[in-house]
Design a protein around this motif. Structure first.
Motif, PDB file in Angstrom:
ATOM      1  N   LEU A  68       0.823  -1.211   0.000  1.00  0.00           N
ATOM      2  CA  LEU A  68       0.000   0.000   0.000  1.00  0.00           C
ATOM      3  C   LEU A  68       0.855   1.258   0.000  1.00  0.00           C
ATOM      4  CD1 LEU A  68      -2.724  -1.094   2.611  1.00  0.00           C
ATOM      5  CD2 LEU A  68      -2.855  -1.182   0.104  1.00  0.00           C
ATOM      6  N   PHE A  69       2.028   1.209   0.663  1.00  0.00           N
ATOM      7  CA  PHE A  69       2.913   2.367   0.739  1.00  0.00           C
ATOM      8  C   PHE A  69       4.313   1.935   0.339  1.00  0.00           C
ATOM      9  CE2 PHE A  69      -0.453   2.956   3.858  1.00  0.00           C
ATOM     10  CZ  PHE A  69      -0.876   4.252   3.611  1.00  0.00           C
ATOM     11  N   ASP A  70       5.036   2.868  -0.220  1.00  0.00           N
ATOM     12  CA  ASP A  70       6.438   2.615  -0.520  1.00  0.00           C
ATOM     13  C   ASP A  70       7.260   2.810   0.742  1.00  0.00           C
ATOM     14  OD1 ASP A  70       5.846   2.147  -3.180  1.00  0.00           O
ATOM     15  OD2 ASP A  70       6.110   4.259  -3.754  1.00  0.00           O
ATOM     16  N   VAL A  76      10.014   3.954   3.298  1.00  0.00           N
ATOM     17  CA  VAL A  76      10.772   5.201   3.353  1.00  0.00           C
ATOM     18  C   VAL A  76      11.902   5.022   4.349  1.00  0.00           C
ATOM     19  CG1 VAL A  76      10.684   7.677   3.843  1.00  0.00           C
ATOM     20  CG2 VAL A  76       8.728   6.542   2.765  1.00  0.00           C
ATOM     21  N   LYS A  97       9.614   4.282   7.468  1.00  0.00           N
ATOM     22  CA  LYS A  97       8.238   3.756   7.403  1.00  0.00           C
ATOM     23  C   LYS A  97       8.234   2.506   6.551  1.00  0.00           C
ATOM     24  CE  LYS A  97       5.890   8.179   8.131  1.00  0.00           C
ATOM     25  NZ  LYS A  97       4.875   9.131   7.603  1.00  0.00           N
ATOM     26  N   ASP A  98       7.409   1.541   6.993  1.00  0.00           N
ATOM     27  CA  ASP A  98       7.320   0.283   6.263  1.00  0.00           C
ATOM     28  C   ASP A  98       6.260   0.357   5.182  1.00  0.00           C
ATOM     29  OD1 ASP A  98       4.985   0.251   7.680  1.00  0.00           O
ATOM     30  OD2 ASP A  98       5.593  -1.364   9.036  1.00  0.00           O
ATOM     31  N   SER A  99       5.954  -0.808   4.565  1.00  0.00           N
ATOM     32  CA  SER A  99       4.985  -0.845   3.462  1.00  0.00           C
ATOM     33  C   SER A  99       3.559  -0.567   3.924  1.00  0.00           C
ATOM     34  CB  SER A  99       5.048  -2.218   2.780  1.00  0.00           C
ATOM     35  OG  SER A  99       4.777  -3.256   3.709  1.00  0.00           O
ATOM     36  N   ASP A 100       3.299  -0.615   5.231  1.00  0.00           N
ATOM     37  CA  ASP A 100       1.978  -0.269   5.762  1.00  0.00           C
ATOM     38  C   ASP A 100       1.891   1.182   6.200  1.00  0.00           C
ATOM     39  OD1 ASP A 100       1.072  -2.855   5.383  1.00  0.00           O
ATOM     40  OD2 ASP A 100       1.787  -3.517   7.340  1.00  0.00           O
ATOM     41  N   GLY A 101       2.977   1.947   5.998  1.00  0.00           N
ATOM     42  CA  GLY A 101       2.976   3.338   6.397  1.00  0.00           C
ATOM     43  C   GLY A 101       3.223   3.558   7.876  1.00  0.00           C
TER      44      GLY A 101
END
Length: 224
Positions: free
Chosen positions: A126-128, A130, A204-208
């Motif tokens: 859902l999120f890249d 960071v 931040k992980d892939s879940d934000g």
């Protein structure tokens, strides 16, 4: 002699007194018997009159009726009835073991060419993710004002490469020198000053969600 004679002579007053006592008693008895008796006439019995008998019937106590719901008097909904369809096929279970295979079945012909092969395609995040990033300018972490006079006299210089461990709150939790300046005082000062002054935006992980991350850079120690 004269005294004895006088004593034996009858006394007329005593004789009169003796006769008077019985006479008085007799008069008293005669007077008591002469009491007038008055007899009252009998009172006639009253005439009896029949009184009609009055029967009082108590009124029954009736409890007030509770308020009624108009819907409660509605006719009940009809109960649906189901009729099992008749069939000429008879079914029986074998008591000796489980039911065996029905027969060869070509699932590919039913599902088509897009049949499930047992693996799912990868799900895109859902999120890249960071990486951790500094909140302030890294050039301000170590300046020429941090050079000690003893290091200048000894002419200590060099480049120190380091890797920082950043926790989920953005603070530096660890510092490792990955490339030494060749001088232990400069290497120690590099990690000490950066841990005191550097502040980061957490990774931040892939879940934000904020997570731990790393940051790598270098410091060039030069005599001012």
């Amino acid at each position: 002699m004269s005294y004895a004679t006088t004593a034996n002579r009858p006394n007329p007053l005593a004789a009169i007194g003796a006769l008077g006592v019985p006479a008085g008693v007799g008069l008293v008895l005669i007077a008591g018997l002469a009491v007038k008796i008055v007899v009252n006439p009998p009172i006639p019995n009253p005439v009896a009159t029949d009184v009609p008998t009055v029967v009082v019937t108590p009124e029954p106590i009736v409890d007030p009726l509770p308020p009624t719901d108009p819907q409660s008097h509605a006719a009940p909904a009809p109960v649906p009835t189901f009729t099992r369809p008749s069939s000429d096929i008879e079914f029986g279970l074998s008591p000796t073991g489980p039911i065996g295979p029905i027969g060869d079945f070509d699932t590919g012909s039913l599902i088509g060419s897009d049949a499930f092969t047992g693996t799912l395609p990868p799900i895109e995040p859902l999120f890249d993710p960071v990486d951790a990033s500094p909140r302030s300018n890294p050039s301000n972490w170590i300046t020429t004002n941090d050079y000690r006079s003893s290091w200048i006299r000894r002419e200590l210089t060099g480049k120190a490469r380091f890797t920082l461990r950043i926790d989920a709150s953005g603070k530096v939790s660890d510092c490792t020198i990955t490339g030494s300046t060749g001088h232990t005082p400069l290497d120690r000062a590099t990690c000490m000053l950066i841990q005191q002054r550097a502040v980061f935006n957490p990774a931040k992980d892939s879940d934000g969600m904020a997570t731990a991350g790393t940051y790598s850079s270098s410091v060039n120690w030069q005599i001012p």
